[in-house]
Design a protein around this motif. Sequence first.
Motif, PDB file in Angstrom:
ATOM      1  N   UNK A 125      95.167  35.101 115.972  1.00  0.00           N
ATOM      2  CA  UNK A 125      93.125  33.439 115.788  1.00  0.00           C
ATOM      3  C   UNK A 125      92.734  34.583 117.121  1.00  0.00           C
ATOM      4  N   UNK A 126      93.043  35.128 118.344  1.00  0.00           N
ATOM      5  CA  UNK A 126      92.668  35.389 119.091  1.00  0.00           C
ATOM      6  C   UNK A 126      91.313  36.431 118.758  1.00  0.00           C
ATOM      7  N   UNK A 127      90.183  36.238 119.843  1.00  0.00           N
ATOM      8  CA  UNK A 127      89.164  37.114 119.680  1.00  0.00           C
ATOM      9  C   UNK A 127      89.427  38.339 120.004  1.00  0.00           C
ATOM     10  N   UNK A 128      89.204  39.097 120.041  1.00  0.00           N
ATOM     11  CA  UNK A 128      89.634  40.507 120.639  1.00  0.00           C
ATOM     12  C   UNK A 128      88.039  40.327 121.560  1.00  0.00           C
ATOM     13  N   UNK A 129      89.003  41.959 122.773  1.00  0.00           N
ATOM     14  CA  UNK A 129      88.505  41.320 123.900  1.00  0.00           C
ATOM     15  C   UNK A 129      86.752  41.551 124.147  1.00  0.00           C
ATOM     16  N   UNK A 130      85.933  41.040 124.964  1.00  0.00           N
ATOM     17  CA  UNK A 130      84.374  41.387 124.752  1.00  0.00           C
ATOM     18  C   UNK A 130      83.860  40.952 123.043  1.00  0.00           C
ATOM     19  N   UNK A 131      84.355  40.151 123.174  1.00  0.00           N
ATOM     20  CA  UNK A 131      83.456  39.212 121.662  1.00  0.00           C
ATOM     21  C   UNK A 131      82.732  38.127 122.306  1.00  0.00           C
ATOM     22  N   UNK A 132      81.391  37.710 121.439  1.00  0.00           N
ATOM     23  CA  UNK A 132      81.024  36.014 121.972  1.00  0.00           C
ATOM     24  C   UNK A 132      82.303  35.947 121.385  1.00  0.00           C
ATOM     25  N   UNK A 133      82.507  34.223 121.932  1.00  0.00           N
ATOM     26  CA  UNK A 133      82.890  33.277 121.697  1.00  0.00           C
ATOM     27  C   UNK A 133      82.451  32.438 120.467  1.00  0.00           C
ATOM     28  N   UNK A 134      81.151  32.627 120.742  1.00  0.00           N
ATOM     29  CA  UNK A 134      80.445  32.042 119.578  1.00  0.00           C
ATOM     30  C   UNK A 134      79.561  32.095 118.616  1.00  0.00           C
ATOM     31  N   UNK A 135      79.574  32.615 117.215  1.00  0.00           N
ATOM     32  CA  UNK A 135      78.787  33.043 116.264  1.00  0.00           C
ATOM     33  C   UNK A 135      77.816  32.175 115.758  1.00  0.00           C
ATOM     34  N   UNK A 136      76.424  32.488 115.516  1.00  0.00           N
ATOM     35  CA  UNK A 136      75.594  31.784 115.098  1.00  0.00           C
ATOM     36  C   UNK A 136      74.840  32.332 113.603  1.00  0.00           C
ATOM     37  N   UNK A 137      76.268  33.250 113.037  1.00  0.00           N
ATOM     38  CA  UNK A 137      75.934  33.911 111.717  1.00  0.00           C
ATOM     39  C   UNK A 137      74.571  34.795 111.132  1.00  0.00           C
ATOM     40  N   UNK A 138      74.784  35.692 109.996  1.00  0.00           N
ATOM     41  CA  UNK A 138      73.639  36.594 109.924  1.00  0.00           C
ATOM     42  C   UNK A 138      71.809  35.876 110.412  1.00  0.00           C
ATOM     43  N   UNK A 139      71.304  36.469 109.778  1.00  0.00           N
ATOM     44  CA  UNK A 139      70.156  36.076 110.051  1.00  0.00           C
ATOM     45  C   UNK A 139      69.223  37.637 108.971  1.00  0.00           C
ATOM     46  N   UNK A 140      68.392  36.741 108.608  1.00  0.00           N
ATOM     47  CA  UNK A 140      68.030  37.628 107.209  1.00  0.00           C
ATOM     48  C   UNK A 140      66.871  36.497 107.156  1.00  0.00           C
ATOM     49  N   UNK A 141      65.753  36.935 106.199  1.00  0.00           N
ATOM     50  CA  UNK A 141      64.523  36.908 106.230  1.00  0.00           C
ATOM     51  C   UNK A 141      64.120  37.047 104.273  1.00  0.00           C
ATOM     52  N   UNK A 142      63.406  36.566 103.305  1.00  0.00           N
ATOM     53  CA  UNK A 142      63.648  36.284 101.945  1.00  0.00           C
ATOM     54  C   UNK A 142      62.072  36.873 102.084  1.00  0.00           C
ATOM     55  N   UNK A 143      61.755  38.219 101.230  1.00  0.00           N
ATOM     56  CA  UNK A 143      60.535  38.530 101.825  1.00  0.00           C
ATOM     57  C   UNK A 143      59.713  38.180 100.182  1.00  0.00           C
ATOM     58  N   UNK A 144      60.082  38.078  99.408  1.00  0.00           N
ATOM     59  CA  UNK A 144      60.116  36.739  97.584  1.00  0.00           C
ATOM     60  C   UNK A 144      61.291  35.892  97.355  1.00  0.00           C
ATOM     61  N   UNK A 145      60.419  35.134  96.791  1.00  0.00           N
ATOM     62  CA  UNK A 145      61.152  34.708  96.115  1.00  0.00           C
ATOM     63  C   UNK A 145      60.603  34.356  94.930  1.00  0.00           C
ATOM     64  N   UNK A 146      62.368  33.787  94.359  1.00  0.00           N
ATOM     65  CA  UNK A 146      62.310  34.266  93.018  1.00  0.00           C
ATOM     66  C   UNK A 146      62.569  33.042  91.923  1.00  0.00           C
ATOM     67  N   UNK A 147      61.662  31.492  92.231  1.00  0.00           N
ATOM     68  CA  UNK A 147      61.819  30.535  91.908  1.00  0.00           C
ATOM     69  C   UNK A 147      60.454  30.106  91.746  1.00  0.00           C
ATOM     70  N   UNK A 148      59.473  29.514  90.370  1.00  0.00           N
ATOM     71  CA  UNK A 148      58.285  29.604  90.443  1.00  0.00           C
ATOM     72  C   UNK A 148      58.053  27.810  90.910  1.00  0.00           C
ATOM     73  N   UNK A 149      56.541  28.634  91.589  1.00  0.00           N
ATOM     74  CA  UNK A 149      56.181  27.650  92.414  1.00  0.00           C
ATOM     75  C   UNK A 149      55.388  26.992  91.191  1.00  0.00           C
ATOM     76  N   UNK A 150      55.416  25.558  91.212  1.00  0.00           N
ATOM     77  CA  UNK A 150      54.534  24.452  90.492  1.00  0.00           C
ATOM     78  C   UNK A 150      53.758  23.606  91.061  1.00  0.00           C
TER      79      UNK A 150
END
Length: 140
Positions: A115-140
Amino acid sequence: MREAAKHFIGKHDFSAFVNASRNDRVPNPVKTIFRFDVIEMGALLQLEVEGSGFLYRQVRNMVALLLQIGKEAIPPDIVPNILATRDRRELAKYALSAPPHGLCLVAVNYNEEHLRLPAGCPTASFGRRHSISKCKLPFY
């Protein structure tokens, strides 16, 4: 059944007890079973298994074989023979997979070192960052 369950204890290649559809995803089929108890509770049986890890449906397949042994359909010394083959087709000659009804995961214990983190690894993770260029849901 108790006699047969003792054959599972120790370090073994459990390839014969993994379902074939998932066998290709298992990097190491060698697992260690520390304890496999068959406990009578009146008319019911409780099976408790403790190990270093388990393959896909391994416990269900071990239980199914023990049930056949308990019905005296096959002898307890069949377990080491099946383990030695490392072939799921050999197990299928004696037992089908047990249904999941009544099977329960009680606890998962991890080695603290894993369960120990590897040496040099950040202690917190903020998850992946990504963006959606096209929304596939229709807008009404």
